[in-house]
Motif scaffolding. Structure first.
Motif, PDB file in Angstrom:
ATOM      1  N   ALA A 163       3.304 -14.502   8.909  1.00 45.70           N
ATOM      2  CA  ALA A 163       3.157 -15.943   9.105  1.00 45.70           C
ATOM      3  C   ALA A 163       1.755 -16.315   9.573  1.00 45.70           C
ATOM      4  CB  ALA A 163       4.202 -16.452  10.100  1.00 45.70           C
ATOM      5  N   ASP A 164       1.245 -15.594  10.559  1.00 47.23           N
ATOM      6  CA  ASP A 164      -0.109 -15.917  11.016  1.00 47.23           C
ATOM      7  C   ASP A 164      -0.802 -14.685  11.572  1.00 47.23           C
ATOM      8  OD1 ASP A 164       0.260 -15.781  13.891  1.00 47.23           O
ATOM      9  OD2 ASP A 164       1.124 -17.801  13.863  1.00 47.23           O
ATOM     10  N   VAL A 218      -0.269 -23.502   5.323  1.00 42.87           N
ATOM     11  CA  VAL A 218       0.498 -22.451   4.632  1.00 42.87           C
ATOM     12  C   VAL A 218       0.714 -21.315   5.627  1.00 42.87           C
ATOM     13  CG1 VAL A 218       0.539 -20.816   2.725  1.00 42.87           C
ATOM     14  CG2 VAL A 218      -0.464 -23.093   2.381  1.00 42.87           C
ATOM     15  N   PHE A 219       1.980 -21.052   5.955  1.00 40.33           N
ATOM     16  CA  PHE A 219       2.296 -20.070   7.002  1.00 40.33           C
ATOM     17  C   PHE A 219       2.487 -18.677   6.407  1.00 40.33           C
ATOM     18  CE2 PHE A 219       2.335 -23.971   9.121  1.00 40.33           C
ATOM     19  CZ  PHE A 219       1.918 -23.673  10.407  1.00 40.33           C
ATOM     20  N   HIS A 220       1.441 -18.246   5.746  1.00 38.65           N
ATOM     21  CA  HIS A 220       1.226 -16.875   5.260  1.00 38.65           C
ATOM     22  C   HIS A 220      -0.244 -16.643   5.572  1.00 38.65           C
ATOM     23  CE1 HIS A 220       1.689 -13.691   1.848  1.00 38.65           C
ATOM     24  NE2 HIS A 220       0.448 -13.576   2.338  1.00 38.65           N
ATOM     25  N   VAL A 221      -0.512 -15.698   6.465  1.00 37.20           N
ATOM     26  CA  VAL A 221      -1.865 -15.579   7.017  1.00 37.20           C
ATOM     27  C   VAL A 221      -2.925 -15.504   5.906  1.00 37.20           C
ATOM     28  CG1 VAL A 221      -1.781 -13.042   7.251  1.00 37.20           C
ATOM     29  CG2 VAL A 221      -3.279 -14.373   8.735  1.00 37.20           C
ATOM     30  N   HIS A 222      -4.023 -16.222   6.118  1.00 33.77           N
ATOM     31  CA  HIS A 222      -5.096 -16.251   5.120  1.00 33.77           C
ATOM     32  C   HIS A 222      -6.423 -16.570   5.789  1.00 33.77           C
ATOM     33  CE1 HIS A 222      -3.324 -20.280   5.411  1.00 33.77           C
ATOM     34  NE2 HIS A 222      -4.549 -20.742   5.213  1.00 33.77           N
ATOM     35  N   LEU A 236      -8.555 -15.334   1.144  1.00 35.48           N
ATOM     36  CA  LEU A 236      -8.211 -13.905   1.165  1.00 35.48           C
ATOM     37  C   LEU A 236      -6.888 -13.763   1.892  1.00 35.48           C
ATOM     38  CD1 LEU A 236      -8.950 -10.844   0.828  1.00 35.48           C
ATOM     39  CD2 LEU A 236     -10.186 -11.050   3.016  1.00 35.48           C
ATOM     40  N   ILE A 237      -5.904 -13.139   1.244  1.00 36.30           N
ATOM     41  CA  ILE A 237      -4.566 -12.997   1.845  1.00 36.30           C
ATOM     42  C   ILE A 237      -4.058 -11.554   1.684  1.00 36.30           C
ATOM     43  CG2 ILE A 237      -3.998 -15.410   1.296  1.00 36.30           C
ATOM     44  CD1 ILE A 237      -2.019 -14.288  -0.865  1.00 36.30           C
ATOM     45  N   PRO A 238      -3.177 -11.119   2.598  1.00 38.88           N
ATOM     46  CA  PRO A 238      -2.434  -9.888   2.325  1.00 38.88           C
ATOM     47  C   PRO A 238      -1.327 -10.218   1.324  1.00 38.88           C
ATOM     48  CG  PRO A 238      -1.673 -10.841   4.380  1.00 38.88           C
ATOM     49  CD  PRO A 238      -2.783 -11.740   3.875  1.00 38.88           C
TER      50      PRO A 238
END
Ligand code: 5GP
Ligand code: ZN
Length: 145
Positions: free
Chosen positions: A57-58, A104-108, A50-52
């Motif tokens: 990044a985090d 992966v430095f895209h918050v999830h 689940l991601i925005p």
């Protein structure tokens, strides 16, 4: 000392591309600001992320109101993933920082279906505090809040 943070570049971010539809994903749910899709290298069948859609990044970077709206979907997602996979449990997991396993430095957020004796799991080597140490940590954390 504060550890150096990795700040990824949203113009070259795989999850930004998934969020915008530039790169295909096995989407199971989406809203105007978030998307849930199957992890391409699952720890178990049905492992979902689940991601925005917007790049952060985090977990320290995402605005609390957006996070709240995203996580409001978590109970339904857990229920659907457990029912669809026949799992008996599920780990809801978030990795912040490379040392915690963030790649992966895209918050999830991870939703990982579990079965008894499935071989997954953490080394959960619980420790204990020396006298006074818990008090010092409690004060330090409270001071940063
Ligand atoms: P992290 O270790 O950063 O918490 O987890 C990143 C997750 O993203 C990994 O489980 C990895 O398999 C997944 N992943 C990386 N690239 C892609 C991709 O292009 N598509 C999908 N669906 N998952 C990806
Ligand atoms: Zn991104």
């Amino acid at each position: 000392m504060t550890a150096k943070r990795i700040m990824s570049n949203p113009t070259d971010c795989i999850f930004c591309k998934i969020g915008s539809g530039q790169i295909p994903s096995a989407c199971v749910w989406t809203s105007k600001e978030a998307i849930a899709f199957l992890d391409v290298n699952p720890l178990a069948e049905g492992h979902t992320l689940l991601i925005p859609k917007q790049h952060f990044a985090d977990l320290r970077d995402i605005p609390a109101d957006l996070l709240g709206r995203m996580l409001a979907q978590a109970p339904k997602l857990v229920d659907a993933i457990v029912r669809a996979t026949g799992a008996s449990g599920l780990n809801f997991l978030q990795n912040t920082g490379a040392s915690a396993g963030q790649a992966v430095f895209h918050v999830h957020f991870h939703f990982i279906p579990r079965q008894a004796n499935d071989g997954l799991g953490f080394r959960w080597n619980a420790g204990s505090y020396e006298p006074g140490r818990a008090d010092a940590l409690q004060a330090a954390i409270k001071a940063w809040l």
